[in-house]
Enzyme design. Structure first.
Site, PDB file in Angstrom:
ATOM      1  N   SER A  36       0.825  -1.184  -0.033  1.00  6.47           N
ATOM      2  CA  SER A  36      -0.073  -0.059   0.063  1.00  6.47           C
ATOM      3  C   SER A  36       0.849   1.123  -0.132  1.00  6.47           C
ATOM      4  O   SER A  36       0.506   2.191  -0.458  1.00  6.47           O
ATOM      5  CB  SER A  36      -0.982  -0.041   1.146  1.00  6.47           C
ATOM      6  OG  SER A  36      -0.273  -0.348   2.468  1.00  6.47           O
ATOM      7  N   ASP A 326      -2.763   8.577   7.601  1.00  7.43           N
ATOM      8  CA  ASP A 326      -3.696   7.982   8.327  1.00  7.43           C
ATOM      9  C   ASP A 326      -2.866   6.903   9.115  1.00  7.43           C
ATOM     10  O   ASP A 326      -1.706   7.156   9.307  1.00  7.43           O
ATOM     11  CB  ASP A 326      -4.373   6.964   7.100  1.00  7.43           C
ATOM     12  CG  ASP A 326      -3.629   5.705   6.337  1.00  7.43           C
ATOM     13  OD1 ASP A 326      -2.468   5.774   6.686  1.00  7.43           O
ATOM     14  OD2 ASP A 326      -4.182   5.525   5.509  1.00  7.43           O
ATOM     15  N   HIS A 329       0.267   5.125   7.088  1.00  2.03           N
ATOM     16  CA  HIS A 329       1.004   5.626   5.968  1.00  2.03           C
ATOM     17  C   HIS A 329       1.098   7.171   5.948  1.00  2.03           C
ATOM     18  O   HIS A 329       0.589   8.033   6.549  1.00  2.03           O
ATOM     19  CB  HIS A 329      -0.021   5.648   4.445  1.00  2.03           C
ATOM     20  CG  HIS A 329      -0.449   4.086   4.418  1.00  2.03           C
ATOM     21  ND1 HIS A 329      -1.572   3.768   5.011  1.00  2.03           N
ATOM     22  CD2 HIS A 329       0.148   3.068   3.743  1.00  2.03           C
ATOM     23  CE1 HIS A 329      -1.891   2.489   4.385  1.00  2.03           C
ATOM     24  NE2 HIS A 329      -0.643   2.050   3.584  1.00  2.03           N
TER      25      HIS A 329
END
Length: 365
Positions: A36, A326, A329
């Site tokens: 991600s 978040d 990240h």
């Protein structure tokens, strides 16, 4: 007079040759593999829970809309592309990746994956690294149909690659609450050795598929992300066990990369010290213009580290003041700092050379 004319003629030849090389140089393709941290939207095309397809993701992207990036705006591959004057790579699953767009490269990354195929199984349908490499072979067949087999092979050999793996093998596998199968199977040191041996196979396969310049990022300081602070820390200090995992894993990754390069006989794989890059602004956020490196901009619960970033989450008004976007990240601004170290960092950050040096060396060939 004759020698003066000869000198002028040589200068003209040199300048014409330089101009010719510049004009004829094709843009370098860029290929991205991993999780991600570098996914640019592949998971939007999959039936998975690991998605970033709802606001406020993308709030600072040029379109101000979610793109599948786990960021408020641009992510690390986007920023590398911009620095090199390249067009950002499209997700491989995007229907827009056709024709001339294939020459730009492609992003195969998928949120939730790891080095091991059992990492991220809780997210259902994600593109494990083995499948990413399979899709890369499929990409090469499509490119060959577009520009011929020889042209495709040269295009891939000249390309820049980025691969980011490892973090999920800890936070979404070994340290899954309460106990994972892997933690019962391995002690932490043995698990790290197993991961490194499996990663070596992945990198060797990437080389066999034509990769000749590959940036390989280590794990960041996993115990310091807001999600882990929320779950594991009562004081706001980084979790000791996850930091121990990173301290075991990252040096062994560099050793493996050195060994692999020696076997190949070339500096194909370049180690990026993501741990050090993150710790710079985690340990001293104000020195980098951040107000906090503990509280995520978007989330809920302690440190905004619980659950996902959703329209119902707390959202900070100025994303540039937070090191983390978040619970897991970095913000776009933090990613910009990381990319500057990838480009220009010393050997403490990039081993054996940074990306600017790579580009300068390769431009001579």
């Amino acid at each position: 007079m004759a020698s003066y004319c000869i000198m002028i003629s040589l200068m003209v030849v040199f300048l014409l040759g330089s101009c010719s090389c510049f004009v004829n140089a094709q843009p370098r393709a860029f290929f991205v593999f991993g999780d991600s941290l570098v996914d640019s939207g592949n998971n939007d095309f999959l039936a998975t829970t690991a998605r970033a397809d709802a606001p406020p993701y993308g709030i600072d992207y040029p379109t101000h809309r979610p793109t599948g990036r786990f960021s408020n705006g641009l992510n690390i591959p986007d920023l590398i592309s911009l620095e090199l004057g390249l067009e950002p790579t499209l997700p491989y699953l995007s229907p827009l990746l056709v024709g001339e767009k294939l020459l730009i490269g492609a992003n195969f990354a998928s949120a939730g994956i790891g080095i091991l195929n059992d990492t991220g199984i809780q997210f259902l349908h994600i593109i494990h690294i083995e499948k990413q490499l399979k899709l890369f072979r499929e990409y090469q067949a499509r490119l060959s149909a577009h520009i011929g087999a020889s042209g495709a092979r040269n295009h891939v050999n000249r390309a820049l690659f980025l691969i980011t793996l490892g973090g999920n093998d800890f936070v979404n596998n070994y340290y899954l609450v309460p106990y994972s199968a892997r933690s019962r199977q391995f002690s932490l040191p043995d698990y790290v050795r197993y991961l490194i041996s499996e990663y070596r196979k992945v990198l060797r396969n990437l080389y066999n598929l034509g990769a000749r310049r590959v940036l390989v990022t280590g794990t960041g300081p996993m115990g310091c992300v807001p999600a882990e602070l929320a779950m594991r820390s009562r004081t706001g200090d980084c979790d000791v066990e996850l930091q121990r995992a990173a301290a075991l894993y990252n040096p062994q990754l560099v050793e493996m990369i050195n060994s692999l390069n020696q076997d190949i006989g070339s500096h194909v794989f370049i180690a990026a010290n993501a741990y050090r890059m993150h710790m710079d602004f985690i340990s001293n956020p104000r020195a980098y213009g951040f107000v906090t490196s503990k509280i995520a901009c978007c989330g809920q619960g302690p440190y905004n580290g619980i659950g996902l970033c959703t329209p119902a989450s707390n959202l900070c008004p100025n994303r540039d003041l937070c090191a983390f976007w978040d619970p897991f990240h970095p913000s776009e601004r933090a990613s910009r700092i990381i990319v500057q170290q990838i480009l220009r960092g010393t050997n403490e950050y990039m081993h054996p050379m940074n990306l600017s040096t790579i580009m300068a060396l390769d431009s001579r060939n």
